[in-house]
Scaffold this motif. Sequence first.
Motif, PDB file in Angstrom:
ATOM      1  N   THR A  91       0.859  -1.187   0.000  1.00  0.00           N
ATOM      2  CA  THR A  91       0.000   0.000   0.000  1.00  0.00           C
ATOM      3  C   THR A  91       0.895   1.237   0.000  1.00  0.00           C
ATOM      4  OG1 THR A  91      -1.885   1.064   1.120  1.00  0.00           O
ATOM      5  CG2 THR A  91      -0.207   0.065   2.524  1.00  0.00           C
ATOM      6  N   ALA A  92       0.290   2.389   0.157  1.00  0.00           N
ATOM      7  CA  ALA A  92       1.070   3.628   0.260  1.00  0.00           C
ATOM      8  C   ALA A  92       1.697   3.727   1.650  1.00  0.00           C
ATOM      9  CB  ALA A  92       0.165   4.837   0.008  1.00  0.00           C
ATOM     10  N   PRO A  96      -6.452   2.400  -0.450  1.00  0.00           N
ATOM     11  CA  PRO A  96      -6.344   1.209  -1.286  1.00  0.00           C
ATOM     12  C   PRO A  96      -5.192   0.318  -0.837  1.00  0.00           C
ATOM     13  CG  PRO A  96      -5.524   3.119  -2.470  1.00  0.00           C
ATOM     14  CD  PRO A  96      -6.157   3.630  -1.212  1.00  0.00           C
ATOM     15  N   GLU A 155       5.577   0.133 -11.235  1.00  0.00           N
ATOM     16  CA  GLU A 155       4.527   0.806 -12.004  1.00  0.00           C
ATOM     17  C   GLU A 155       3.216   0.031 -11.934  1.00  0.00           C
ATOM     18  OE1 GLU A 155       4.828   3.802 -13.092  1.00  0.00           O
ATOM     19  OE2 GLU A 155       6.882   3.774 -12.306  1.00  0.00           O
ATOM     20  N   HIS A 192       2.237  -1.916  -9.448  1.00  0.00           N
ATOM     21  CA  HIS A 192       1.681  -1.724  -8.106  1.00  0.00           C
ATOM     22  C   HIS A 192       0.980  -0.376  -7.999  1.00  0.00           C
ATOM     23  CE1 HIS A 192       3.727  -5.294  -7.128  1.00  0.00           C
ATOM     24  NE2 HIS A 192       4.865  -4.785  -6.689  1.00  0.00           N
ATOM     25  N   LEU A 193       1.639   0.673  -8.478  1.00  0.00           N
ATOM     26  CA  LEU A 193       1.059   2.008  -8.392  1.00  0.00           C
ATOM     27  C   LEU A 193      -0.228   2.107  -9.203  1.00  0.00           C
ATOM     28  CD1 LEU A 193       4.294   4.190  -8.631  1.00  0.00           C
ATOM     29  CD2 LEU A 193       2.870   3.821  -6.600  1.00  0.00           C
ATOM     30  N   ALA A 194      -0.240   1.482 -10.376  1.00  0.00           N
ATOM     31  CA  ALA A 194      -1.445   1.512 -11.209  1.00  0.00           C
ATOM     32  C   ALA A 194      -2.585   0.768 -10.538  1.00  0.00           C
ATOM     33  CB  ALA A 194      -1.139   0.902 -12.575  1.00  0.00           C
ATOM     34  N   LEU A 225      -3.015   0.284  -7.283  1.00  0.00           N
ATOM     35  CA  LEU A 225      -3.495   1.078  -6.150  1.00  0.00           C
ATOM     36  C   LEU A 225      -4.362   2.235  -6.626  1.00  0.00           C
ATOM     37  CD1 LEU A 225      -0.263   1.133  -3.952  1.00  0.00           C
ATOM     38  CD2 LEU A 225      -2.429  -0.007  -3.399  1.00  0.00           C
ATOM     39  N   ALA A 226      -3.981   2.856  -7.731  1.00  0.00           N
ATOM     40  CA  ALA A 226      -4.789   3.953  -8.275  1.00  0.00           C
ATOM     41  C   ALA A 226      -6.154   3.437  -8.724  1.00  0.00           C
ATOM     42  CB  ALA A 226      -4.059   4.610  -9.441  1.00  0.00           C
ATOM     43  N   ARG A 227      -6.177   2.238  -9.311  1.00  0.00           N
ATOM     44  CA  ARG A 227      -7.448   1.658  -9.774  1.00  0.00           C
ATOM     45  C   ARG A 227      -8.377   1.330  -8.609  1.00  0.00           C
ATOM     46  NH1 ARG A 227      -8.894  -3.663 -10.823  1.00  0.00           N
ATOM     47  NH2 ARG A 227      -6.772  -4.363 -10.423  1.00  0.00           N
ATOM     48  N   GLU A 273      -8.404   2.930  -5.670  1.00  0.00           N
ATOM     49  CA  GLU A 273      -8.636   4.107  -4.824  1.00  0.00           C
ATOM     50  C   GLU A 273     -10.126   4.376  -4.681  1.00  0.00           C
ATOM     51  OE1 GLU A 273      -8.036   6.958  -2.307  1.00  0.00           O
ATOM     52  OE2 GLU A 273      -6.229   6.232  -3.311  1.00  0.00           O
TER      53      GLU A 273
END
Length: 251
Positions: A16-17, A78, A103, A105-107, A109-111, A113
Amino acid sequence: MPTPPGPPGLYVYAITAPEHAAHARGCRAVGDENAVVSVLGRDGLAAVASPVAGRPRARRRDLSAHQDVLAELARQGPVLPMRFGVIAPDEETVLAGLDSAREAHLAALARLEGKAEWNLKGVSVPEALPDVLREDAGLRALRETTRRRPGYEANVRLGEAVAGALQRRAEQAAADVLAELRPLAAETREGRENAGGAMNVSFLVPRSAETAFRKAVDLLATRCRGRITLTLTGPLPCYSFVSAEAVPAGA
């Protein structure tokens, strides 16, 4: 003699973040009661982990600890949850796992959110047999034949025909339910089929639509009563919407 513990490693709960991961500190850890949940972060990503000796068994305490950590993380934002039992051999492996698919993982998590997973299961309703008999002339005829010429094989054929008719009725209801709920979700995933089950679908629902989603399920459960029994569970960590384990497991 008791089985000696395996090599030490890190039990991985989720990615996660970093600002969200920090809230898991202090949660009960899987395995050793004295273990501390920690955060391994790098470049805007964090893995939540705790030291563990060997592979933990799926005991109630450890399953509960795993779920509690994920629930706390999901309350913050997320999360990419790991299945129970994911172990990395050391911190370097965990950090390498974060780097290798940064990238992706970040995508992901953004999806995820602002969304949560809700699971809806549906099963056929045995009590609906009188309705099925009224609707199905062939089934009525088979029942009358079985009454006139009873026997083991005849009873088996009747039982299979009844179960099939109830299942088809429930599956049609499940299709109607899915058609109504799908527009309220960002994504849907079909789950594993269960014996006697007509529906096992996970919905990725925006937090802003959760109240409307629950109300819609309640209305559909009432409307479809007698054809299918619905059970809604959530909000859940988004297991069904994360494609694979994100951190390499140890041997």
